[in-house]
Design a protein around this motif. Sequence first.
Motif, short mmCIF file in Angstrom:
data_model
loop_
_atom_site.label_atom_id
_atom_site.label_comp_id
_atom_site.label_asym_id
_atom_site.label_seq_id
_atom_site.Cartn_x
_atom_site.Cartn_y
_atom_site.Cartn_z
N TYR A 263 -32.91 -15.88 -3.18
CA TYR A 263 -34.02 -14.97 -3.46
C TYR A 263 -35.23 -15.30 -2.59
O TYR A 263 -35.33 -16.41 -2.09
N PRO A 264 -36.16 -14.38 -2.45
CA PRO A 264 -37.40 -14.68 -1.74
C PRO A 264 -38.14 -15.84 -2.40
O PRO A 264 -38.03 -16.04 -3.62
N GLY B 191 -35.91 -3.58 -0.64
CA GLY B 191 -36.56 -4.73 -0.03
C GLY B 191 -36.49 -4.58 1.48
O GLY B 191 -36.79 -3.54 2.02
N VAL C 145 -27.48 -12.96 -6.94
CA VAL C 145 -27.44 -12.88 -5.48
C VAL C 145 -25.99 -12.67 -5.02
O VAL C 145 -25.72 -11.85 -4.13
N PRO D 101 -43.37 -13.86 -1.71
CA PRO D 101 -42.05 -13.42 -1.24
C PRO D 101 -42.15 -12.59 0.04
O PRO D 101 -43.22 -12.06 0.37
N ILE E 299 -32.60 -9.33 -2.31
CA ILE E 299 -33.07 -9.10 -3.68
C ILE E 299 -32.09 -8.17 -4.37
O ILE E 299 -31.16 -7.66 -3.73
N ASP E 300 -32.27 -7.94 -5.66
CA ASP E 300 -31.40 -7.01 -6.36
C ASP E 300 -31.52 -5.64 -5.68
O ASP E 300 -32.62 -5.17 -5.42
N ASP F 144 -29.80 -16.64 -11.25
CA ASP F 144 -30.23 -16.22 -9.90
C ASP F 144 -29.05 -16.24 -8.93
O ASP F 144 -28.84 -15.32 -8.15
N ALA G 212 -30.47 -4.99 -2.69
CA ALA G 212 -30.55 -5.10 -1.22
C ALA G 212 -29.40 -4.34 -0.57
O ALA G 212 -29.55 -3.73 0.49
N GLU H 193 -24.86 -9.19 -5.43
CA GLU H 193 -25.42 -8.38 -4.36
C GLU H 193 -24.57 -8.48 -3.09
O GLU H 193 -24.27 -7.48 -2.44
N SER I 69 -37.27 -21.62 -11.42
CA SER I 69 -36.97 -20.27 -11.90
C SER I 69 -36.54 -20.34 -13.36
O SER I 69 -36.07 -21.36 -13.85
#
Length: 421
Positions: free
Chosen positions: A168-169, A226, A259, A191, A218-219, A255, A221, A262, A249
């Motif tokens: 993630y960023p 993003g 990712v 980010p 990101i979600d 997380d 992507a 994604e 986090s």
Amino acid sequence: MFDRVEIEVKAGDGGDGVISFRREKFVPYGGPDGGDGGDGGDVIIMADSSVDSLRLFGRRRFYRAADGNDGKGKGKHGKKGENLILAVPAGTVVLCKTQIVDDALIADLEQPGQQVVVTKGGRGGLGNIHFASPTNQAPRIAQKGEPGEENSIILEMRLIADVGVIGYPNVGKSTLLAAASAAKPKIASYPFTTREPILGVAEVEQRNFVLAEIPGLIDGAHLGRGLGHDFLRHIVRTKILIHLVDGSSVSPIEDVMRVNTELNLFDSALAHKPQLFAVNKIDLPEVQARLAEIKDAFSCAGITVFFISAATKEGVPELMAETMKLLSQVAVEVEAGAKIHKKVFRPQPRGTGPSVHKEGDTFVVVAPELERIVARTDVTSPEVRWQLRKQLARLGISKALEKTGVKPGDRVRCGDLEWDW
Ligand SMILES: Nc1nc2c(ncn2[C@@H]2O[C@H](COP(=O)(O)OP(=O)(O)OP(=O)(O)O)[C@@H](O)[C@H]2O)c(=O)[nH]1
Ligand SMILES: [Mg+2]
């Protein structure tokens, strides 16, 4: 960043064959001596180590190779049109649009010097020499050159990195890159600091590998959210991934899962790349406090995880050593596997067989070979008609017409030619 461009390419047309007769003293017409047209030039795309971007292609969209010259009398052939060679950086993937798929792979130009013909030049037409036979010593027909192929081509530059750093960023990808290599990416506490993939060279025991920070994951992507999926495709070529998560986090394990979902949605092959997982920012007291909890969560999911601080470099050498180890294991498999999985699209050769259909009372013949035949004199002259009829038989057009039920006196058309059967 010009890392994906679409261009139109056209190969050169073939030169025309010529109708000509030898001139000899006291002989009005000697034998036929019309030479062939030269072939049109091809359009070739070649990886060149002196080119480092596709920027130049952003300025111009159309590219055309040279046409072949027409044939001449005295049996002289026309010169072949020169090929057009377009130089691209190594690591460029050549794709084209087809009716079935949007991005059909034509070639993957990984190494400098690799090249691919993307459009073939048209063949030169035959001069009237070729139409001579014992019964036809003065052929008054020749062949036009074939048009060169046209195509829409997509050039896509993909990074050549061994290892992609994803996450993630704001998880500390740039900080890790800076800690493991000489790269100096911008690091900031918000980010999307990194807006383009950044490369760095890491060294482990005098062996090097290239690390790339892949930004913008990101979600959504994969849907272009993003920074979009522009960068996801850069991951395609990496051999392994370092998947970085922020130890502060709410749920590092979640997380990681998101990712990976994604990646899977973008291209399931990406999700199958070997990953090393690292929890970052362990120098922060609040992260220190939950190390055991995080470790448990990961081991429940069957994931081994590294704990690092990119800021203090704690754990970074160990992570890099493991990266090198995994890299040497998978390098061989990946190369072999990639060759098998690549679906290479090859443009189909044109169908040349004749076909016949009816438009009203007219029989319409589609036969590129015949359409290319040109007559110098009027087609109504009996001699030329007779010569053309021989070509109709040779190309199988007479048979095709008879099958469709053509009768004497019916109107027949082919390209610009029209006549009564
Ligand atoms: N305390 C601590 N902070 C860190 C660590 N690594 C990174 N940071 C901080 O986290 C923030 C984000 O770091 P970056 O390296 O820019 O993160 P990134 O993943 O590259 O972020 P984007 O490029 O914006 O996606 C910065 O403020 C860093 O200083 C670490 O190990 N410990
Ligand atoms: Mg960054």
